[in-house]
Design a protein around this motif. Structure first.
Motif, short mmCIF file in Angstrom:
data_model
loop_
_atom_site.label_atom_id
_atom_site.label_comp_id
_atom_site.label_asym_id
_atom_site.label_seq_id
_atom_site.Cartn_x
_atom_site.Cartn_y
_atom_site.Cartn_z
N GLU A 168 -13.17 7.08 -2.67
CA GLU A 168 -12.52 6.81 -4.17
C GLU A 168 -13.56 8.20 -5.17
O GLU A 168 -13.05 8.66 -6.05
CB GLU A 168 -12.63 5.08 -4.92
CG GLU A 168 -12.57 4.77 -4.07
CD GLU A 168 -12.07 3.12 -5.04
OE1 GLU A 168 -12.79 3.01 -5.40
OE2 GLU A 168 -11.35 2.19 -4.87
N TYR A 171 -11.03 10.65 -6.15
CA TYR A 171 -10.34 10.79 -7.31
C TYR A 171 -9.99 10.06 -8.36
O TYR A 171 -9.42 10.13 -9.39
CB TYR A 171 -9.07 10.78 -6.24
CG TYR A 171 -8.81 9.23 -5.84
CD1 TYR A 171 -8.28 7.92 -6.05
CD2 TYR A 171 -9.16 9.01 -4.33
CE1 TYR A 171 -8.36 7.08 -5.04
CE2 TYR A 171 -9.07 7.65 -3.83
CZ TYR A 171 -8.75 6.62 -3.78
OH TYR A 171 -8.80 6.03 -3.61
N TYR A 172 -11.21 8.93 -7.72
CA TYR A 172 -11.27 7.38 -9.18
C TYR A 172 -10.37 7.77 -10.47
O TYR A 172 -9.95 7.33 -11.35
CB TYR A 172 -12.38 6.64 -8.97
CG TYR A 172 -12.01 5.42 -9.70
CD1 TYR A 172 -11.02 4.54 -8.11
CD2 TYR A 172 -12.31 4.77 -10.50
CE1 TYR A 172 -10.71 2.86 -8.46
CE2 TYR A 172 -11.30 3.39 -10.81
CZ TYR A 172 -10.85 2.53 -9.70
OH TYR A 172 -10.61 1.61 -10.27
N TYR A 175 -7.55 9.52 -11.14
CA TYR A 175 -5.97 8.42 -10.42
C TYR A 175 -6.56 7.61 -9.83
O TYR A 175 -5.78 6.76 -9.96
CB TYR A 175 -6.17 9.39 -8.65
CG TYR A 175 -5.53 10.89 -9.11
CD1 TYR A 175 -4.32 10.57 -8.93
CD2 TYR A 175 -6.26 11.60 -8.45
CE1 TYR A 175 -3.44 12.10 -8.96
CE2 TYR A 175 -5.81 13.08 -8.63
CZ TYR A 175 -4.86 13.02 -9.39
OH TYR A 175 -3.82 14.64 -8.87
N GLN A 176 -7.66 7.02 -10.49
CA GLN A 176 -8.36 5.38 -10.56
C GLN A 176 -8.05 4.34 -8.64
O GLN A 176 -8.27 5.11 -8.29
CB GLN A 176 -7.95 4.20 -11.64
CG GLN A 176 -8.25 4.74 -12.71
CD GLN A 176 -7.39 6.04 -12.76
OE1 GLN A 176 -6.13 5.92 -13.89
NE2 GLN A 176 -8.28 6.92 -14.31
N ASN A 177 -6.69 4.16 -9.07
CA ASN A 177 -6.67 3.01 -7.67
C ASN A 177 -5.16 4.13 -7.35
O ASN A 177 -4.91 3.86 -6.03
CB ASN A 177 -5.90 1.45 -8.11
CG ASN A 177 -5.13 1.83 -8.72
OD1 ASN A 177 -4.58 2.19 -9.88
ND2 ASN A 177 -4.04 0.95 -8.74
N ARG A 178 -4.65 5.05 -8.36
CA ARG A 178 -3.00 5.75 -7.01
C ARG A 178 -4.02 6.81 -5.78
O ARG A 178 -3.79 8.20 -6.11
CB ARG A 178 -2.88 6.51 -8.30
CG ARG A 178 -2.03 4.96 -9.40
CD ARG A 178 -1.27 6.12 -10.73
NE ARG A 178 -2.14 6.22 -11.20
CZ ARG A 178 -2.80 7.44 -11.60
NH1 ARG A 178 -1.95 8.78 -11.17
NH2 ARG A 178 -3.98 7.90 -12.95
N ARG A 179 -4.42 6.65 -5.27
CA ARG A 179 -4.91 7.47 -3.79
C ARG A 179 -3.73 8.50 -3.63
O ARG A 179 -3.62 9.56 -3.43
CB ARG A 179 -4.97 6.49 -2.90
CG ARG A 179 -5.78 7.40 -1.48
CD ARG A 179 -6.12 6.88 -0.65
NE ARG A 179 -7.26 6.71 -0.11
CZ ARG A 179 -7.69 5.39 0.51
NH1 ARG A 179 -6.87 5.76 1.55
NH2 ARG A 179 -8.58 4.60 1.25
N PRO A 180 -2.15 7.75 -3.10
CA PRO A 180 -1.19 8.42 -3.10
C PRO A 180 -0.97 9.55 -4.36
O PRO A 180 -0.76 10.40 -3.52
CB PRO A 180 -0.17 7.39 -3.73
CG PRO A 180 -0.37 6.12 -2.34
CD PRO A 180 -1.95 5.93 -3.52
N ASP A 181 -1.34 9.74 -4.83
CA ASP A 181 -0.89 10.13 -6.45
C ASP A 181 -1.68 11.51 -6.22
O ASP A 181 -1.68 12.85 -5.88
CB ASP A 181 -0.89 10.83 -7.88
CG ASP A 181 0.09 8.89 -7.97
OD1 ASP A 181 0.96 9.16 -7.23
OD2 ASP A 181 -0.13 8.58 -9.17
N TYR A 182 -3.08 11.59 -5.96
CA TYR A 182 -4.21 12.25 -5.12
C TYR A 182 -3.48 12.68 -4.03
O TYR A 182 -4.35 14.06 -3.85
CB TYR A 182 -5.54 11.34 -5.38
CG TYR A 182 -6.38 12.56 -4.27
CD1 TYR A 182 -7.33 13.01 -4.81
CD2 TYR A 182 -6.93 12.16 -3.79
CE1 TYR A 182 -7.99 13.75 -4.19
CE2 TYR A 182 -7.78 12.24 -2.28
CZ TYR A 182 -8.17 13.66 -3.00
OH TYR A 182 -9.31 13.86 -2.18
#
Ligand code: MN3
Length: 203
Positions: A168, A171-172, A175-182
């Protein structure tokens, strides 16, 4: 000779908007610096102080958890900065690693799908990898924590040529919880010339 934190090969903001400057600054200056310092402390005054990081990782099951976690963290981030570039992205079709990707996965798009899935499904903290196996063939894997395919404890061992940090801390902020976007943004900054160099050297 102690391990040194390498300079970033570009400015903190160079990978924006894909990876934000604040994340890069903390990731390099705090996290990677921490792994480097803690690795040096863990190997000080031991025979490991004279070994290459690759040799240390190859026998990591015989060393302390501090060496495993911080040695992995040191190596993984050194690779990570290098395989990204503000001029990155696109596809590697005109490079020899691109031909090997087609050979191993069918197409660049199939590779992208499989690598993204490995990164997205790694539970908790870890890495996704594209590596060369002993027969010179590419494979995708993921490892927990700061483990990597060079380690004797890895499920599948090989020489990593591309790695993606999915902790995390990577990217956090943006992107916060949006790992797929990262993960999807990472493909915009992959330095395929560098990946190809590592592929050629590892064959
Ligand atoms: Mn990291």
């Amino acid at each position: 000779m102690a391990f040194q934190l390498p300079d970033l090969p570009y400015a903190f903001d160079a990978l924006e908007p894909n990876i934000d400057a604040k994340t890069m600054e903390i990731h390099h200056g705090k996290h990677h610096a921490g792994y480097t310092n803690n690795l040096n402390a863990a190997i000080a005054d031991s025979p490991l102080a004279d070994q290459s990081i690759e040799d240390i990782l190859a026998n990591v099951s015989q060393h302390s958890m501090a060496v495993r976690n911080n040695g992995g963290g040191y190596f993984n981030h050194c690779l990570f900065w290098e395989v990204m570039s503000p001029n990155g992205g696109g596809n590697p079709d005109n490079l020899s690693v691109g031909a090997a990707i087609k050979d191993a996965f069918g197409s660049y798009d199939d590779f992208k799908k499989e690598f993204s899935a490995a990164a997205a499904t790694r539970f908790g903290s870890g890495w996704a990898w594209l590596s060369l196996d002993g027969a010179g063939k590419l494979f995708i894997s993921s490892t927990p924590n700061q483990d990597n395919p060079l380690m004797d404890v890895a499920d599948k061992k090989g020489t990593p040529v591309l790695g993606l940090d999915v902790w995390e801390h990577a990217y956090y902020l943006n992107y916060q919880n949006r790992r797929p976007d990262y993960i999807s943004s990472f493909f915009n900054v992959i330095n395929w010339e560098e990946v190809n160099k590592r592929f050629e050297a590892g064959k």
